[in-house]
Enzyme design. Structure first.
Site, PDB file in Angstrom:
ATOM      1  CE  LYS A   1      -2.696   6.021   7.515  1.00  0.00           C
ATOM      2  NZ  LYS A   1      -2.221   5.445   6.227  1.00  0.00           N
TER       3      LYS A   1
ATOM      4  CG  ASP B   1       0.107   6.455   4.333  1.00  0.00           C
ATOM      5  OD1 ASP B   1       0.516   6.237   5.494  1.00  0.00           O
ATOM      6  OD2 ASP B   1      -1.098   6.552   4.042  1.00  0.00           O
TER       7      ASP B   1
ATOM      8  CE1 TYR C   1      -6.686   4.465   3.994  1.00  0.00           C
ATOM      9  CE2 TYR C   1      -4.451   4.155   3.212  1.00  0.00           C
ATOM     10  CZ  TYR C   1      -5.371   4.893   3.918  1.00  0.00           C
ATOM     11  OH  TYR C   1      -4.997   6.058   4.542  1.00  0.00           O
TER      12      TYR C   1
END
Length: 338
Positions: free
Chosen positions: A85, A54, A59
């Site tokens: 995402k 993931d 990030y």
């Protein structure tokens, strides 16, 4: 429990490993992780049988996706499951103009929230380019919770339930992604999203743990009824279920309050009686629920990763769980490992 155990991912045709590899720390949150350590952690996870990864644009302002690309792009694409995402767009900028906090030495992009239809489509394509892959398997709408957006949350939620939902539903219908969902810190937001739309999955951080089981009231039963899968992150409640009730222990990113310290100390006493590490119990508990196929763990060091993998595989006797329930430390209706 083996980290590489394959589990069906809700109603989809995906199979994920019970232990997932989360890449948030590889965005250099709070402090830098060097490239060698980053790639070695991917290699260790792969060697342990982990095949579920993931990541997210957030990030490290794209750094984690770039590092994920470096680690996975020459693997057989059908051998692993990858999630990223939407909800943020990255724009290139000079490093000296970027506020990276809380990230350190991140990638040279600024981050901008965008939950519109067009923004979601752009974010999806941009992520694929950073990942260097032809597809991601699942995609989460990121951070539409009160924890992240504060007083703006109701408006942000509505934007996402319109624009981002329409974009992801189209991508799913065109078979460009197999599972779509929401990734947040609050089960209530996941519950409302599932009432609103036909989501396949959720990534929930810290709200279903040895200390918190309110999600059993309405959210997790709804997921079971709809065939929606829930990936749990933050299984240590940001620290205390790994460190135990010691001075300075963190609970939900803040110093643990007295009542939490006392409850964890009581759980620790049961752990000692049965020879079970507290952290092993915390990790294995969450994946016992039938709607939870995988726990997503992020680590900063190879040693932390190795320790998490060992905790995940540590034998736990069934009477340990029975004792927790008998002492009122775990809900009676909470599923536990067989």
């Amino acid at each position: 429990m083996h980290p590489g155990e394959k589990r069906k991912f809700g109603r989809t045709d995906l199979d994920v490993t019970a232990f997932g590899f989360g890449t948030a720390p590889l965005g250099n949150i709070f402090r830098e992780i060097d490239e060698e350590t980053s790639q070695e952690m991917f290699a260790r996870a792969w060697e342990a049988g982990v095949r579920f990864f993931d990541t997210a644009p957030m990030y490290g302002h794209g750094l984690a996706e770039l590092r994920t690309s470096h680690a996975l792009r020459w693997k057989n694409r059908d051998d692993f499951v990858l999630a990223s995402k939407v909800g943020r767009l990255l724009r290139p900028a000079r490093r000296d103009t970027i506020d990276f906090a809380p990230w350190t030495n991140a990638a040279p992009f600024t981050v901008h929230f965008d939950y519109s239809y067009d923004g979601t489509m752009r974010a999806f394509e941009d992520s694929l380019q950073r990942l260097g892959l032809e597809r991601m398997d699942m995609c989460f709408i990121h951070d539409i919770d009160v924890f992240t957006r504060g007083s703006e949350q109701p408006e942000v939620f509505e934007q996402a339930m319109d624009g981002a939902w329409r974009a992801l539903e189209q991508l799913r219908s065109e078979k460009l992604v197999k599972a779509i969902g929401v990734g947040v810190n609050e089960w209530q937001v996941c519950h409302e999203a599932l009432l609103r739309h036909d989501f396949d999955c959720f990534l929930l951080a810290g709200r279903y743990t040895l200390l918190e089981q309110e999600a059993l009231d309405t959210f997790l039963p709804l997921c079971e009824a709809r065939g929606a899968a829930v990936v749990i992150g933050g299984g240590f409640n940001s620290g205390i279920l790994a460190t135990g009730a010691k001075d300075g222990a963190k609970y939900n990113y803040a110093p643990a309050p007295r009542e939490i310290m006392e409850k964890v100390a009581r759980i620790e006493a049961v752990c000692v009686e049965h020879g079970v590490p507290l952290a092993a119990a915390a990790l294995q508990f969450v994946v016992a629920h039938p709607a939870v196929p995988s726990f997503m763990a992020g680590t900063r060091t190879i040693e932390q990763l190795d320790q998490n993998l060992a905790w995940f595989a540590h034998p736990i006797p069934s009477d340990f769980w029975a004792d927790l329930k008998k002492k009122g430390l775990l809900r009676e209706d909470a599923p536990v490992p067989a």
